[in-house]
Structure formats: structure tokens, C-alpha cells
Design an enzyme around this catalytic site. Structure first.
Site, PDB file in Angstrom:
ATOM      1  N   ARG A  52       0.819  -1.208   0.000  1.00 59.31           N
ATOM      2  CA  ARG A  52       0.000   0.000   0.000  1.00 59.31           C
ATOM      3  C   ARG A  52       0.858   1.264   0.000  1.00 59.31           C
ATOM      4  NH1 ARG A  52      -5.224  -0.626   1.377  1.00 59.31           N
ATOM      5  NH2 ARG A  52      -5.264   1.565   1.954  1.00 59.31           N
TER       6      ARG A  52
ATOM      7  N   GLY B 260      -4.313   9.012   4.759  1.00 59.17           N
ATOM      8  CA  GLY B 260      -5.206  10.023   4.170  1.00 59.17           C
ATOM      9  C   GLY B 260      -4.530  11.384   4.182  1.00 59.17           C
TER      10      GLY B 260
ATOM     11  N   LYS C 222       1.609  -1.467 -18.053  1.00 55.53           N
ATOM     12  CA  LYS C 222       2.325  -2.504 -17.285  1.00 55.53           C
ATOM     13  C   LYS C 222       3.841  -2.302 -17.399  1.00 55.53           C
ATOM     14  CE  LYS C 222      -0.372  -3.935 -14.937  1.00 55.53           C
ATOM     15  NZ  LYS C 222      -1.484  -3.153 -15.193  1.00 55.53           N
TER      16      LYS C 222
ATOM     17  N   GLU D 135       4.866   0.926 -15.401  1.00 56.86           N
ATOM     18  CA  GLU D 135       4.752   0.968 -13.940  1.00 56.86           C
ATOM     19  C   GLU D 135       5.691   0.011 -13.226  1.00 56.86           C
ATOM     20  OE1 GLU D 135       1.029  -0.100 -12.127  1.00 56.86           O
ATOM     21  OE2 GLU D 135       0.406  -1.223 -13.899  1.00 56.86           O
TER      22      GLU D 135
END
Ligand code: AGP
Length: 609
Positions: free
Chosen positions: A27, A102, A485, A488
Site C-alpha cells: 500500500r 489520508g 504494465k 509501472e
């Protein structure tokens, strides 16, 4: 898009935090930290720049121990990745520690107020205003102080808060960013997403918008920002921990590419009944479907390319005009929506902030919203009017692969359902398409068996710094996905163009240092693609061609040719043509020694705008 983990119970919290952070690292992974309430009820914080292994190195010789703690892996938005800006952040008194995912958009205004009260700031983050504000509002009840503070905060947040003053609870809250509570036996967990919890429990509570949870080891008490009690349902997750493991593959991305036949079979099993598509569970009212005049598909990144394939197939199979928008553009554009429009949002994670906002901006202005999602319990799956799950299981590799195939098959099945309902597709046509679709999993396996061949082509092209991907019609979005693809995960510049557009500019880029990847399959635009490939070779550029098995002609004009099995219904080719492009990008990134599963500057779900 950071990752948050928390634990309160009887076990030593440290290994649980480290294990959880490893599951969440996809993440965000530019800095990491933990806060533990230790035996003497003090808060111990350890944090640093970089990966979890840096943190493990840092705490190796410490005797940090406790049964309550928080962990955080960061994707920096405010304040560069360094030891100071890493989370957790703590209050002036050091008695309150917080982890946050956030953006607090009005943090500068809050900072000015706190500075006027003598608070000092050591980091450049927006987050640091929160622990100081909570301390400022603290009057003996941590939950109340958090509630009062969040009423001042604007923006998005998922937070975990601990305090040495109340060493028997964790307070958590959510607005805009995802947060899940895991229910254990005399222990509770907190996490940004499900895979981080699967080793410990399958019983979860998804925190809703503007909800605050007070968690002790035996219970969870949830209120809203007004202090009203909220009763929540415990959801049982049918994923298991092993599904979130690498399963012997070098990378999650490779494992997930190899899982694509399974994802297809899973969806065909679920949605095909006696050779017919059955999407009755969606409860899309027939009357409204028949009077449907337009479809709007909104998504980001890879999901937006699935949306583009969706446009070609829905317009062709169901005869309904489809408009496709990037969610980040859609949310601010003038929207021409009406009650005869179906809004479809596509998202693997179900937590992409732009896609959530775009969906909200459609609700009430269109007939209904349909979400095509992977993660159960995600914000989009809970807030859309109708949900179609793509059944891909946990996707850990940041570069989306099996979810893309899951999104494509969902769109094909939806197009057939709409086409039949609007009498644009005959029973016979449906039957033929379903027969051909059910052969695709095995055809993907045929491609995967030739993985070595793709690896050797990748080997020969891994030194190039620029690539142009070309295709036409329904395969054009696949060229876009192939280029994405490569970009990245290998950090090589790659562009995709409709092949017919090439001579209107991009052809100027071409020389023997700028190879082209061309999708030229036996379909209605085959001859046009052949012409385009010849235009490319005339400029000395090398061409890798994706061709249909048995096509000898093309072998004469391409430098490298990779053959995929033939399909009798060409509009289905995207389900095959994407696979070699995924593997090509994977091998180039692997050859260049890139961190394939955690590419630089990226994160698995983009929960901030
Ligand atoms: C794709 O490989 C990327 N990870 C990214 O473009 C992704 O598709 C995009 O962020 C959308 O994510 P979502 O499907 O979870 O909404």
C-alpha cells in the site's frame, strides 16, 4: 495510501505488527514505524525511512514489548520520506500516538491554532496536527477527544490512536480511507485491508464513513461524529491467508498472472447457468434495462482500460452507447447525466478516492450505479446501488493483472445480459459466445506454457528505453494496458496509440532505438494492422508482433512474433491478448532487477485524491 495495523490483546504485539506491516507494504513503502504501549504504560515509538527490513534492523536490539500497539507503512503525501515524517506521530506530552492514512486538508489552519497555544511541530506532515489536537481536546476520555478533534479536521483519514493515559484501548476512526476491525478471541485487530488480518481472523467489521471505534480486547464500541451509537454487522471473509501468499512464485505479479485461468473459470461457474448468462442476482430491473439509453463507465488506471474494452463490447453486443471517463477527470467535468443512464464504476480495491467520488457524483442523477469490484466490504462495494464481484481473490502485486481479466469477463457477461434483455442478441449468438468464452481459460494456459519464449523476447528487448504499443479496435485498450504494465514496473517509457493514429505524429518517434509492440490478430482490422506494421519497419524500428496461431504471413514482416490461440469470435481477443503483454512487462522488469511487486512511487490502492 498508507497501511495501518493495530492489535490489542494478550499476545506480544511486536511480531503481530511486523507481520501485518509486511502484508500491507504494497500500500505504500517509503517509511515505516510502530508505537507500542509497553509494560510500564509508556509509549515506545520506533520509525524510519524505507522498508520494513530497516525497521526490523532498528528494533533488533531493543527489548520493546507490550500487548497493545499500532504500525504504519507510508506513501508520502506531505513531507518527504524520512525518519521524522514517518508515522507514528505523537503529541507534545508524548502520551498520545497516532497512525494516519489520508490527507488532513486544513492542517495548516489547525497548525496555526495549535502554534498559538504553544504546540511545536517536528515533522512536515499534515498528520502531526492530530495528536497535538487530541491532546489539546483531552479531558479524561480519549474517544471524546478524538471525536472533538475530528470534527475540526477536513479531508480523508483512517486513524489509530493509543494513549498512555488509557492503556487498555485503541481508538480508530475513518472518513474516506479504508479501515477494518478484526474480531479475535479476547483480542482485536485493526488494519487498512483484509489480507493483513487473514492470518488471525476472518470475522471483520468494516468501519463506515465518519465512524469512531473504541476497541478493547473483548469488545468494539462504535459511534458516529455526533456520538450516536452505531450497531455493525460482523462480516465473514471467504478468503484464506494462503491466498495472500506467493505460493512458490518469485513475485505476486507472476503468481497472479498464472491465476487468470482460475479467475475466469470461477466467474463462468458463478454467472453461466445451462449455457446462458445469469446475472439475476444483480437485480437490474428489466424495464429500466430495456429503456436504457446510455452507459457511463468511470475508473482509474488499469480499470479504466477495462472500461474502454467494455465500451467496444457493450456497443457491439448490446447496441447501447457507452462513454468512458477517467474518474479524476469525471468528478470535475460538466456531467450530462439522466435517468436513462447507467453509471458503472470499476475498481479492484474498491477504495480509489477518485472513483468513489465519481460514483457519489452520479448517484441520484442516473438510473442507478453498478460497481464492478474485487474487494468485498470495500467502500465502493458498500455504497454502490448494485455490485458485481470479479472473484479474483486478493491481488497483492501493485501492477494489476488477474483483476483486469476479472473486470473484462464481468464486462463481457454484462454486455451479453444487456444485449439479451434489449433483444439485441439472439439466443443462438449468446450460445456461441458462451461456448467460445468457456474455451478461453485453457487458451490462456497455452500462452502461459510459452512463458519462456516471452522471457527470451524480453531478454532481447530489455535494453531499450522507449516502446510504442500499437493496436486497433477492441485491442487498442489492451495496447494501453500493455504500455502501462511496462511503465509501472520497469520504469521504461512506453506509449500506446490506435495504429491508424500513428502516422498523425508518433511515427516521428520511430527509429531502430524505438521498438514497437503491435497486436495484429485475425480480425476485421487485420489488413490495416499489416499496413501499419509495414509503415513501422520502413522506419527501421523493430517490431514485436502479437499474432494469431498459424499466421505465417506476419512472420515475414515482424522481427519477433508471439502467437496466441485463435478465437472464432474476435471481439473476445482482449481476454487473451493482454496475457503476453503482462508477461513481457514482467520479464523486462525482472531482468532489470526492479522491485516488481512494489514499484517505486506506486501503491496498490490510491485512497487520496
Ligand atoms: C494498475 O496496475 C495500477 N495499480 C493502477 O493503475 C490501478 O489500476 C488504479 O490505481 C485503479 O485501482 P483500482 O482498480 O483499485 O481502483
Amino acid at each position: 495510501m498508507c497501511g495501518i495495523i493495530g492489535y490489542i490483546g494478550n499476545k506480544n504485539v511486536l511480531p503481530i505488527l511486523i507481520q501485518g506491516l509486511k502484508k500491507l507494504e504494497y500500500r505504500g513503502y517509503d517509511s515505516v514505524g510502530i508505537a507500542i504501549l509497553d509494560k510500564n504504560n509508556g509509549i515506545q515509538i520506533e520509525k524510519c525511512r524505507g522498508r520494513i527490513k530497516n525497521l526490523e534492523e532498528l528494533i533488533k536490539n531493543t527489548d520493546i514489548e507490550g500487548t497493545i500497539g499500532l504500525g504504519h507503512t507510508r506513501w508520502a503525501t506531505h513531507g518527504s520520506p524520512n525518519d521524522i515524517n514517518a508515522h507514528p506521530h505523537f503529541s507534545k506530552s508524548g502520551e498520545i500516538a497516532i497512525v494516519h492514512n489520508g490527507i488532513i486538508e486544513n492542517y495548516l489552519a489547525i497548525k496555526d491554532i495549535l502554534l498559538s497555544y504553544g504546540y511545536q511541530f517536528i515533522s512536515d506532515t499534515d498528520t502531526e496536527v492530530l495528536p497535538h489536537l487530541i491532546q489539546h481536546n483531552y479531558q479524561g476520555d480519549l474517544t471524546e477527544a478524538v471525536k472533538k478533534s475530528l470534527k475540526m479536521a477536513k479531508g480523508s483519514y483512517a486513524i489509530g490512536v493509543i494513549s498512555s493515559k488509557e492503556p487498555n484501548k485503541i481508538v480508530a476512526a475513518k472518513s474516506g480511507s479504508p479501515l477494518v476491525i478484526g474480531i479475535g478471541e479476547k483480542e482485536m485487530y485493526l488494519a487498512s485491508d483484509i489480507p493483513a488480518l487473514l492470518n488471525y481472523t476472518k470475522k471483520v467489521i468494516f468501519l463506515g464513513e465518519n465512524e469512531i471505534a473504541t476497541i478493547d480486547k473483548n469488545d468494539v464500541h462504535i459511534i458516529n461524529l455526533e456520538g450516536e451509537e452505531i450497531k455493525k454487522k460482523i462480516i465473514y471473509i471467504d478468503w484464506d491467508a494462503e491466498m495472500a501468499e506467493k505460493g512458490g512464485y518469485k513475485h505476486y505479479m507472476l503468481k497472479e498472472i498464472y491465476q487468470q485461468p482460475l479467475v475466469l473459470r470461477e466467474n463462468l461457474e458463478k454467472y453461466i447457468n445451462l449455457g446462458k448468462v445469469n446475472l439475476s442476482y444483480l437485480q437490474l430491473a428489466q424495464k429500466e434495462v430495456i429503456s436504457l439509453e446510455k452507459i457511463h463507465i468511470i475508473a482509474c488506471g488499469t480499470a479504466s482500460y477495462a472500461a474502454l474494452v467494455g465500451k467496444y463490447i457493450i456497443e457491439s453486443i448490446a447496441g447501447i452507447p457507452v462513454e468512458v471517463d477517467y474518474a479524476s477527470e469525471f468528478r470535475y467535468k460538466t456531467k450530462l447525466l439522466n435517468k436513462k443512464t447507467l453509471a458503472i464504476v470499476i475498481s479492484q480495491s474498491g477504495e480509489t478516492a477518485d472513483t468513489i467520488a465519481a460514483m457519489h457524483s452520479c448517484q441520484g442523477k442516473v438510473w442507478t450505479t453498478l460497481a464492478i469490484v474485487n474487494v468485498r466490504g470495500s467502500t465502493i462495494s458498500r455504497e454502490a446501488d448494485h455490485v458485481m464481484y470479479i472473484n479474483a481473490g486478493p491481488e497483492i502485486g501493485v501492477a494489476s493483472t488477474k483483476a483486469f481479466i476479472g473486470q473484462l469477463i464481468s464486462l463481457y457477461l454484462l454486455a451479453i445480459f444487456l444485449g439479451k434483455t434489449k433483444n439485441k442478441l439472439s439466443e443462438q449468438d449468446e450460445k456461441e459466445i458462451i461456448i467460445e468464452i468457456s474455451r478461453i481459460p485453457q487458451k490462456i494456459e497455452t500462452i502461459l506454457y510459452q512463458n519462456d519464449k516471452i522471457e527470451s523476447i524480453a531478454n532481447q528487448f530489455s535494453k531499450y528505453q522507449h516502446f510504442l504499443y500499437l493496436a486497433r479496435d477492441v485491442n487498442f485498450p489492451i495496447a494501453l494496458e500493455g504500455a502501462l504494465k511496462l511503465k509501472e514496473i520497469s520504469y521504461i517509457h512506453a506509449e500506446a496509440y490506435p495504429a491508424g493514429e500513428m502516422k498523425h505524429g508518433p511515427i516521428a518517434l520511430l527509429d531502430d532505438n524505438f521498438p514497437v509492440v503491435a497486436i495484429a490478430l485475425r480480425d476485421k482490422v487485420y489488413d490495416k494492422m499489416i499496413n501499419n506494421i509495414k509503415e513501422v519497419t520502413t522506419r527501421e524500428a523493430k517490431v514485436i508482433v502479437l499474432a494469431t496461431e498459424g499466421d505465417e504471413q506476419i512472420a515475414k514482416i515482424g522481427d519477433k512474433v508471439f502467437y496466441i490461440p485463435e478465437i472464432s469470435i474476435p471481439i473476445l481477443y482482449p481476454l487473451l491478448s493482454v496475457v503476453p503483454l503482462q508477461l513481457f512487462a514482467y520479464h523486462i522488469a525482472n531482468i532489470l532487477g526492479r522491485d516488481v511487486d512494489k514499484p517505486r512511487n506506486l501503491a496498490k490502492s490510491v485512497t487520496v485524491e
